[in-house]
Design a protein around this motif. Structure first.
Motif, PDB file in Angstrom:
ATOM      1  N   PHE A  24      22.421-106.473  74.116  1.00 14.76           N
ATOM      2  CA  PHE A  24      23.301-106.205  72.872  1.00 14.76           C
ATOM      3  C   PHE A  24      24.404-107.411  72.901  1.00 14.76           C
ATOM      4  O   PHE A  24      25.002-107.670  73.893  1.00 14.76           O
TER       5      PHE A  24
ATOM      6  N   ILE B 158      25.372-105.857  77.983  1.00 17.19           N
ATOM      7  CA  ILE B 158      26.003-106.428  76.701  1.00 17.19           C
ATOM      8  C   ILE B 158      26.445-107.820  77.179  1.00 17.19           C
ATOM      9  O   ILE B 158      26.662-108.220  78.472  1.00 17.19           O
TER      10      ILE B 158
ATOM     11  N   LEU C 284      20.564-101.366  79.174  1.00 14.35           N
ATOM     12  CA  LEU C 284      21.263-102.191  78.435  1.00 14.35           C
ATOM     13  C   LEU C 284      22.159-103.134  79.111  1.00 14.35           C
ATOM     14  O   LEU C 284      22.751-102.955  80.070  1.00 14.35           O
TER      15      LEU C 284
ATOM     16  N   LYS D 219      22.654 -98.413  71.325  1.00 16.41           N
ATOM     17  CA  LYS D 219      23.161 -98.735  72.631  1.00 16.41           C
ATOM     18  C   LYS D 219      22.940 -97.760  73.504  1.00 16.41           C
ATOM     19  O   LYS D 219      22.758 -97.934  74.759  1.00 16.41           O
TER      20      LYS D 219
END
Ligand code: AMP
Length: 209
Positions: free
Chosen positions: A106, A188, A186, A177
């Motif tokens: 992400f 980030i 995930l 997410k």
């Protein structure tokens, strides 16, 4: 088939990261926005169907996205980097049942920075090469360095469409997410740095030098 997902707000640099990563891994790069724009420029039935939807900044139907993904996937590729897919819950479900997700990156960027980036973006209307009026101008104003095509604002980079796209991002895409986090997939990454630094963070997470 293995895949890596790159997602984030419009203007977060998904396209460049997906391109770099697919080149590094030898994976196929699938960018749904590019596939749709190609359909529009070739004036196919799908192109005619999605033209106004995209111009307004809305998301196109999930079923159509699945169809495009299915017909684009190269089954002989070692894996796929998905760029801008999945963006909705049904798309996440589709991904989960059809692919083995290795990681979902992400790209985090503040909305005002993202919008400033989008507003300075320009694109060749012929070959799709990206430009930026601040950081990557074509040598001759309004003319593509690569093909000589007209460089102009992308059809959905107008303020009303940007607003709608950002709204869709918060209402649909950002929520995905949670799904990736739930499965430990995930990662980030801050997109508020140079593309090479973003890429280095992605490679580090994948343990690739
Ligand atoms: P992008 O180039 O990623 O900014 O996408 C441009 C436009 O294509 C979006 O605003 C949507 O209209 C459409 N689009 C791209 N990816 C998707 C997706 N996964 N699901 C639905 N619509 C999409």
């Amino acid at each position: 088939m293995k895949c890596i997902v790159i997602f984030g707000i419009q203007g977060s640099g998904k396209g460049i990261q997906a391109k770099l990563l697919s080149q590094k891994l030898g994976y196929q790069h699938i960018n749904i926005g590019d596939l749709l724009r190609d359909q529009i420029s070739r004036e196919t039935e799908i192109g005619k169907q999605v033209h106004s939807v995209i111009s307004r900044g809305e998301l196109v139907a999930d079923e159509l996205v699945f169809h495009l993904v299915d017909e684009t996937v190269d089954k002989s590729a070692p894996g796929i980097v998905f760029d801008g897919f999945p963006r909705t819950r049904p798309q996440v479900e589709y991904l989960r049942t059809h692919y083995d997700v290795q990681k979902a990156f992400f790209l985090r960027l503040e909305e005002d920075v993202a919008i400033a980036r989008i507003l300075s973006r320009r694109v060749c209307q012929n070959c799709g090469e990206n430009y930026n009026i601040i950081s990557k101008k074509p040598a001759v104003d309004g003319v593509c360095d690569i093909c000589g095509g007209v460089v102009d604002v992308r059809m959905d980079d107008r303020p009303e469409a940007i607003q709608k796209r950002v709204h869709e991002f918060y209402m649909q895409t950002k929520k995905q997410k949670l799904y990736f986090a739930q499965y430990g997939l995930l990662k980030i990454v801050s997109a508020d740095q140079e593309p090479q630094e973003v890429f280095a963070a992605i490679l580090a997470e994948l343990n690739i030098s």
